[in-house]
Write a protein that holds these residues in place. Structure first.
Motif, PDB file in Angstrom:
ATOM      1  N   PHE A  47       0.727  -1.125   0.007  1.00  0.00           N
ATOM      2  CA  PHE A  47      -0.071   0.014  -0.062  1.00  0.00           C
ATOM      3  C   PHE A  47       0.902   1.219   0.038  1.00  0.00           C
ATOM      4  O   PHE A  47       1.571   1.481   0.980  1.00  0.00           O
ATOM      5  CB  PHE A  47      -1.101  -0.124   1.156  1.00  0.00           C
ATOM      6  N   GLY A  48       0.760   1.842  -1.008  1.00  0.00           N
ATOM      7  CA  GLY A  48       1.613   3.299  -1.253  1.00  0.00           C
ATOM      8  C   GLY A  48       2.520   3.259  -2.263  1.00  0.00           C
ATOM      9  O   GLY A  48       2.775   2.054  -2.826  1.00  0.00           O
ATOM     10  N   ARG A  49       2.868   4.389  -2.692  1.00  0.00           N
ATOM     11  CA  ARG A  49       3.901   4.297  -3.917  1.00  0.00           C
ATOM     12  C   ARG A  49       5.311   4.463  -3.602  1.00  0.00           C
ATOM     13  O   ARG A  49       5.867   3.184  -3.214  1.00  0.00           O
ATOM     14  CB  ARG A  49       3.465   5.646  -4.851  1.00  0.00           C
ATOM     15  N   ARG A  50       5.911   5.520  -3.201  1.00  0.00           N
ATOM     16  CA  ARG A  50       7.479   5.558  -2.947  1.00  0.00           C
ATOM     17  C   ARG A  50       7.715   5.130  -1.449  1.00  0.00           C
ATOM     18  O   ARG A  50       8.566   4.439  -1.350  1.00  0.00           O
ATOM     19  CB  ARG A  50       7.832   7.063  -3.409  1.00  0.00           C
ATOM     20  N   VAL A  78       3.617   0.699   2.918  1.00  0.00           N
ATOM     21  CA  VAL A  78       3.454  -0.347   3.945  1.00  0.00           C
ATOM     22  C   VAL A  78       3.100  -1.651   3.418  1.00  0.00           C
ATOM     23  O   VAL A  78       2.332  -1.752   2.256  1.00  0.00           O
ATOM     24  CB  VAL A  78       2.362   0.108   4.930  1.00  0.00           C
ATOM     25  N   ARG A  79       3.800  -2.933   3.889  1.00  0.00           N
ATOM     26  CA  ARG A  79       3.666  -4.217   3.258  1.00  0.00           C
ATOM     27  C   ARG A  79       3.165  -5.077   4.306  1.00  0.00           C
ATOM     28  O   ARG A  79       3.878  -5.724   4.973  1.00  0.00           O
ATOM     29  CB  ARG A  79       4.745  -4.709   2.787  1.00  0.00           C
ATOM     30  N   PRO A  80       1.913  -5.313   4.719  1.00  0.00           N
ATOM     31  CA  PRO A  80       1.363  -6.484   5.681  1.00  0.00           C
ATOM     32  C   PRO A  80       1.330  -7.829   4.814  1.00  0.00           C
ATOM     33  O   PRO A  80       1.122  -7.808   3.590  1.00  0.00           O
ATOM     34  CB  PRO A  80      -0.001  -5.914   5.979  1.00  0.00           C
ATOM     35  N   GLY A  81       1.440  -8.755   5.528  1.00  0.00           N
ATOM     36  CA  GLY A  81       1.586 -10.197   4.920  1.00  0.00           C
ATOM     37  C   GLY A  81       1.112 -11.324   6.000  1.00  0.00           C
ATOM     38  O   GLY A  81       1.071 -11.071   7.065  1.00  0.00           O
TER      39      GLY A  81
END
Length: 169
Positions: free
Chosen positions: A86-89, A92-95
């Protein structure tokens, strides 16, 4: 034996980049003491992590698989699951995935190793990162292993905190 399986699996990841969207690797402090785990202090060392993330399959969900080898001879593990960015530059990366490990699957407290209570564990993770270029990103991440007391009352869990470097293929 488990280390050999992990090494063969990691070699397989490296041999299949055409299927992947990203190759990542990282270094993690093993068994950090946090409020979510009771395993801090029993195991030590640094985890070397190597894995692949596929291209998005549904919405933003990307399948992933990785292995982590511990420098101290403590618990090694391999995990697979789904993550989303989520987001560009800045992102946040949930897994969330499942992991298998070579540590103690015992159901009773040990003073020398973490007794996870199960051979298979849930593997939630969270990363916060930034793009360093068109094809490279860096993220700080947290990886947790636990079975949420579904398989036994023994469930100390483990938290590993570190950084990943990701290369888009």
């Amino acid at each position: 034996m488990m280390r050999k399986i992990l090494l063969i699996g990691l070699a397989g990841f490296a041999a299949a980049p055409a299927q992947a969207g990203e190759l990542f690797g990282g270094l993690y402090k093993h068994a950090v003491d946090t409020p979510l785990s009771l395993g801090g202090g029993l195991e030590h060392g640094v985890d070397l992590q190597l894995g692949l993330r596929g291209r998005p399959v549904l919405w933003k969900l990307q399948p992933y698989a990785f292995g982590a080898l511990n420098s101290n001879g403590d618990t090694d593990y391999a995990a697979a699951g789904l993550s989303a960015r989520f987001g560009r530059r800045i992102f946040v990366r949930p897994g969330l995935g499942l992991a298998i490990h070579n540590g103690s699957a015992g159901r009773y407290y040990r003073s020398d190793r973490i007794a996870f209570g199960s051979r298979i564990l849930f593997e939630p993770e969270l990363g916060i990162g930034t793009d360093l270029g068109d094809r490279v990103s860096l993220e700080a991440s947290w990886v947790h292993l636990s079975h949420a007391q579904l398989f036994s009352r023994e469930n100390p869990g483990i938290d590993n905190i570190g950084a990943r470097l990701t290369f888009r293929l």
